[in-house]
Motif scaffolding. Sequence first.
Motif, PDB file in Angstrom:
ATOM      1  N   LEU A 318     -14.935  -2.232   8.446  1.00  0.00           N
ATOM      2  CA  LEU A 318     -13.714  -1.518   8.064  1.00  0.00           C
ATOM      3  C   LEU A 318     -13.961  -0.747   6.788  1.00  0.00           C
ATOM      4  O   LEU A 318     -14.343  -1.322   5.769  1.00  0.00           O
ATOM      5  CB  LEU A 318     -12.556  -2.499   7.866  1.00  0.00           C
ATOM      6  N   LEU A 319     -13.745   0.563   6.837  1.00  0.00           N
ATOM      7  CA  LEU A 319     -13.851   1.414   5.654  1.00  0.00           C
ATOM      8  C   LEU A 319     -12.471   1.985   5.364  1.00  0.00           C
ATOM      9  O   LEU A 319     -11.950   2.780   6.142  1.00  0.00           O
ATOM     10  CB  LEU A 319     -14.871   2.535   5.873  1.00  0.00           C
ATOM     11  N   LEU A 320     -11.868   1.542   4.289  1.00  0.00           N
ATOM     12  CA  LEU A 320     -10.523   1.986   3.917  1.00  0.00           C
ATOM     13  C   LEU A 320     -10.527   3.223   3.028  1.00  0.00           C
ATOM     14  O   LEU A 320      -9.532   3.948   2.965  1.00  0.00           O
ATOM     15  CB  LEU A 320      -9.777   0.852   3.205  1.00  0.00           C
ATOM     16  N   ASP A 321     -11.644   3.459   2.334  1.00  0.00           N
ATOM     17  CA  ASP A 321     -11.687   4.518   1.324  1.00  0.00           C
ATOM     18  C   ASP A 321     -13.151   4.875   1.115  1.00  0.00           C
ATOM     19  O   ASP A 321     -13.979   3.988   0.846  1.00  0.00           O
ATOM     20  CB  ASP A 321     -11.051   4.004   0.027  1.00  0.00           C
ATOM     21  N   ASP A 322     -13.500   6.153   1.226  1.00  0.00           N
ATOM     22  CA  ASP A 322     -14.910   6.536   1.056  1.00  0.00           C
ATOM     23  C   ASP A 322     -15.302   6.741  -0.393  1.00  0.00           C
ATOM     24  O   ASP A 322     -16.439   7.109  -0.695  1.00  0.00           O
ATOM     25  CB  ASP A 322     -15.229   7.789   1.884  1.00  0.00           C
ATOM     26  N   GLY A 323     -14.358   6.511  -1.311  1.00  0.00           N
ATOM     27  CA  GLY A 323     -14.685   6.660  -2.725  1.00  0.00           C
ATOM     28  C   GLY A 323     -14.483   8.056  -3.264  1.00  0.00           C
ATOM     29  O   GLY A 323     -14.641   8.289  -4.465  1.00  0.00           O
ATOM     30  N   ILE A 324     -14.126   8.993  -2.390  1.00  0.00           N
ATOM     31  CA  ILE A 324     -13.892  10.375  -2.816  1.00  0.00           C
ATOM     32  C   ILE A 324     -12.419  10.722  -2.674  1.00  0.00           C
ATOM     33  O   ILE A 324     -11.767  11.136  -3.625  1.00  0.00           O
ATOM     34  CB  ILE A 324     -14.747  11.371  -2.009  1.00  0.00           C
ATOM     35  N   VAL A 325     -11.902  10.574  -1.457  1.00  0.00           N
ATOM     36  CA  VAL A 325     -10.490  10.857  -1.199  1.00  0.00           C
ATOM     37  C   VAL A 325      -9.866   9.647  -0.498  1.00  0.00           C
ATOM     38  O   VAL A 325     -10.207   9.354   0.650  1.00  0.00           O
ATOM     39  CB  VAL A 325     -10.306  12.116  -0.333  1.00  0.00           C
ATOM     40  N   ASP A 489       5.934   4.258   4.844  1.00  0.00           N
ATOM     41  CA  ASP A 489       4.848   5.038   4.246  1.00  0.00           C
ATOM     42  C   ASP A 489       5.271   5.703   2.939  1.00  0.00           C
ATOM     43  O   ASP A 489       4.937   6.854   2.657  1.00  0.00           O
ATOM     44  CB  ASP A 489       4.363   6.092   5.247  1.00  0.00           C
ATOM     45  N   ILE A 490       6.009   4.965   2.146  1.00  0.00           N
ATOM     46  CA  ILE A 490       6.505   5.471   0.859  1.00  0.00           C
ATOM     47  C   ILE A 490       5.327   5.792  -0.067  1.00  0.00           C
ATOM     48  O   ILE A 490       4.331   5.071  -0.105  1.00  0.00           O
ATOM     49  CB  ILE A 490       7.435   4.427   0.210  1.00  0.00           C
ATOM     50  N   LYS A 491       5.467   6.863  -0.816  1.00  0.00           N
ATOM     51  CA  LYS A 491       4.401   7.284  -1.721  1.00  0.00           C
ATOM     52  C   LYS A 491       4.327   6.365  -2.936  1.00  0.00           C
ATOM     53  O   LYS A 491       5.286   6.238  -3.690  1.00  0.00           O
ATOM     54  CB  LYS A 491       4.651   8.718  -2.180  1.00  0.00           C
ATOM     55  N   PRO A 492       3.177   5.712  -3.170  1.00  0.00           N
ATOM     56  CA  PRO A 492       3.029   4.864  -4.351  1.00  0.00           C
ATOM     57  C   PRO A 492       2.562   5.687  -5.554  1.00  0.00           C
ATOM     58  O   PRO A 492       2.180   6.850  -5.422  1.00  0.00           O
ATOM     59  CB  PRO A 492       1.935   3.882  -3.922  1.00  0.00           C
ATOM     60  N   GLU A 493       2.573   5.076  -6.698  1.00  0.00           N
ATOM     61  CA  GLU A 493       1.976   5.714  -7.874  1.00  0.00           C
ATOM     62  C   GLU A 493       0.463   5.692  -7.716  1.00  0.00           C
ATOM     63  O   GLU A 493      -0.124   4.644  -7.462  1.00  0.00           O
ATOM     64  CB  GLU A 493       2.379   4.966  -9.144  1.00  0.00           C
ATOM     65  N   TYR A 494      -0.160   6.853  -7.825  1.00  0.00           N
ATOM     66  CA  TYR A 494      -1.615   6.897  -7.669  1.00  0.00           C
ATOM     67  C   TYR A 494      -2.168   8.094  -8.424  1.00  0.00           C
ATOM     68  O   TYR A 494      -1.672   9.215  -8.290  1.00  0.00           O
ATOM     69  CB  TYR A 494      -2.007   6.990  -6.193  1.00  0.00           C
ATOM     70  N   LYS A 495      -3.205   7.859  -9.222  1.00  0.00           N
ATOM     71  CA  LYS A 495      -3.893   8.926  -9.934  1.00  0.00           C
ATOM     72  C   LYS A 495      -5.184   9.263  -9.194  1.00  0.00           C
ATOM     73  O   LYS A 495      -6.028   8.404  -8.982  1.00  0.00           O
ATOM     74  CB  LYS A 495      -4.222   8.500 -11.371  1.00  0.00           C
ATOM     75  N   GLY A 496      -5.317  10.499  -8.816  1.00  0.00           N
ATOM     76  CA  GLY A 496      -6.502  10.925  -8.093  1.00  0.00           C
ATOM     77  C   GLY A 496      -7.754  10.901  -8.946  1.00  0.00           C
ATOM     78  O   GLY A 496      -7.697  11.009 -10.171  1.00  0.00           O
ATOM     79  N   ARG A 497      -8.896  10.770  -8.260  1.00  0.00           N
ATOM     80  CA  ARG A 497     -10.187  10.685  -8.961  1.00  0.00           C
ATOM     81  C   ARG A 497     -10.886  12.039  -9.087  1.00  0.00           C
ATOM     82  O   ARG A 497     -11.897  12.158  -9.790  1.00  0.00           O
ATOM     83  CB  ARG A 497     -11.103   9.712  -8.196  1.00  0.00           C
ATOM     84  N   ASN A 498     -10.374  13.052  -8.404  1.00  0.00           N
ATOM     85  CA  ASN A 498     -10.983  14.382  -8.448  1.00  0.00           C
ATOM     86  C   ASN A 498      -9.940  15.399  -7.994  1.00  0.00           C
ATOM     87  O   ASN A 498      -8.863  15.027  -7.514  1.00  0.00           O
ATOM     88  CB  ASN A 498     -12.230  14.435  -7.557  1.00  0.00           C
ATOM     89  N   GLY A 499     -10.257  16.670  -8.123  1.00  0.00           N
ATOM     90  CA  GLY A 499      -9.286  17.703  -7.826  1.00  0.00           C
ATOM     91  C   GLY A 499      -8.806  17.709  -6.385  1.00  0.00           C
ATOM     92  O   GLY A 499      -7.619  17.918  -6.117  1.00  0.00           O
ATOM     93  N   ILE A 504      -4.266  16.480  -2.605  1.00  0.00           N
ATOM     94  CA  ILE A 504      -3.790  15.856  -1.368  1.00  0.00           C
ATOM     95  C   ILE A 504      -2.641  14.892  -1.655  1.00  0.00           C
ATOM     96  O   ILE A 504      -1.609  14.894  -0.968  1.00  0.00           O
ATOM     97  CB  ILE A 504      -4.947  15.144  -0.638  1.00  0.00           C
ATOM     98  N   TRP A 505      -2.797  14.078  -2.686  1.00  0.00           N
ATOM     99  CA  TRP A 505      -1.768  13.089  -2.999  1.00  0.00           C
ATOM    100  C   TRP A 505      -0.538  13.725  -3.651  1.00  0.00           C
ATOM    101  O   TRP A 505       0.590  13.276  -3.428  1.00  0.00           O
ATOM    102  CB  TRP A 505      -2.354  12.000  -3.898  1.00  0.00           C
ATOM    103  N   LYS A 506      -0.741  14.758  -4.415  1.00  0.00           N
ATOM    104  CA  LYS A 506       0.385  15.419  -5.087  1.00  0.00           C
ATOM    105  C   LYS A 506       1.381  15.967  -4.072  1.00  0.00           C
ATOM    106  O   LYS A 506       2.603  15.927  -4.285  1.00  0.00           O
ATOM    107  CB  LYS A 506      -0.141  16.549  -5.978  1.00  0.00           C
ATOM    108  N   ASN A 507       0.878  16.486  -2.965  1.00  0.00           N
ATOM    109  CA  ASN A 507       1.730  17.140  -1.979  1.00  0.00           C
ATOM    110  C   ASN A 507       2.272  16.193  -0.911  1.00  0.00           C
ATOM    111  O   ASN A 507       2.951  16.632   0.024  1.00  0.00           O
ATOM    112  CB  ASN A 507       0.958  18.274  -1.286  1.00  0.00           C
TER     113      ASN A 507
END
Length: 547
Positions: A318-325, A489-499, A504-507
């Motif tokens: 199971l891969l939940l997150d590739d570490g980029i997006v 699927d409520i939007k949680p607080e999350y700070k992105g790691r790259n532009g 993607i998360w901002k929108n």
Amino acid sequence: MSWEEIARAKRASRDQAIPPEWRLPPGQVPDDQVNVIDVPAKCGILTTRELEITETDAVVLVQKLRSREYSSHEVTLAFCKRTAIAQQLVNCLSEIFFEKALEAARCLDAEYAATSVPRGPLHGLPVSLKDCFPIEGTDATIGYTAFANDPTGEGEEAEITRIMRESGAILFCKTNVPTALMSGETYNAIYGYTSNPYNRALSSGGSSGGEGALLALRGSPLGVGTDVGGSVRIPGSFCGLYTLKPSYGRFPTSGLRDGMEGQETVRNVVGPMAKSLAAVEMWMGVVLKSQPWMSADPDCLPIPYREVDVPKKLCFGLLLDDGIVKPLPPVTRGLLQTKAALEAAGHTVIEFHIDDPLYTDSQKYALYRSAAAYVINSTLTSTKEPWPRGMEMLEAMANSDSQSSATVSDLWKAQVKRTKYAKRILQAWAATKTRTGTGREIDALVMPCTPWPACVKYGLTYDNYTSLWNVLDYCATTVPVTHVSSSNDIKPEYKGRNGTEIGIWKNYTPERLAGAPVAVQLVGRRLKEEYLLGVTRVCDDALKAAR
């Protein structure tokens, strides 16, 4: 003619192929109605029997055609009508040849009545093809005005086209693609944008997006696309379909019109798309039964269909997150829902991580994008067609001086790096044997197709979850799981790691993606398509049992 005139004429020609009695009355479907998935069943154009036909699975349809419960003509007519409705709703078609299809179906029915011998394993079944499959008498523009009005001649069809015909399929339409097949969304200067029928404000994916949208609306029982970076799996995910991306060489690609013809570092592959896994399995068996490696395609590997025994207890990575997006909440929910269903069915799920996930993204320029930029520019220039939106990076490459383009030496160096990277992934995969508890390595890897369930139009900015496996040539499937939920699927607080991730998360809001399907991708070892399909069946059964 100018490119604008060419485009207008092609659209008009396509639209005129829809009979007036199959047209939706003006205003019946408001422009602001986003979900149109039920319109074909409720609009009144299809009879009760035609609705029954078009909502029957492809495998069952073949059985009913062979038993004469349905005739090929009535099945083809039903799907032509439903396809016409789909086109008016989401703009999914490039070529329409309903009359030829209906005549072919009449001939097949007459032949069957006289001989009682089915034409082939797809006897009488309508099958739709992506625009890049040449079909005699139709264009294969792949989104370019430069390739319009140049119909495929006799003997020039793609091998898949030929195999479908010889297997008894009735070909009746081709579906829309992005320019040069070079996008994860579907739009071009000829036909415009193909929308998602679950939410017309969203993308249907690409480059097989027309096929995905048509199948989602049940305008076709079985479709065929291609995949060089996610082009079968992204539409499959966005449109709630089962798909198979094989490793290169399992299915013939000879005769395709490709936006990167001659590019052999990351190979384009042909794959089926359908509303059921059984239809995908049927298509694979039909194509391999034709033995395309014997005379049809020199690159096709001599591997017949292999029956496989899938163990009762499986272990999935199971891969939940590739570490980029990090995927958006609906996608993560779909992954966790899949995990829970597999565990409830008695299987094991373990975490899996990808080493250096940005590797393939950073290598795409040297592997193929630089050459693609110049090929696209040359074709666009021939009719003075402008570069499409979203290809600004390729346009900049094409307009740069030659010293900045990738050389053959750059390509060789990139291929050496790719092989070393492939070995690292291979070793990581094999190393899971110590953690699975089955005595085997993981049977498949469950992961996202994209960070979105479906992106907003012109919003696809990241494809590494799929394109990684094209570079490594692993096989992969898609499995529908659920739909976006405003409450779950409520939007949680999350700070992105790259532009890219921040954008993607901002929108994201669940309301903006309302109705979109949520799917997962299952990845298997290279050239292990039959085993992966068997494992995908186990996963799909577990998900259905958990609902």
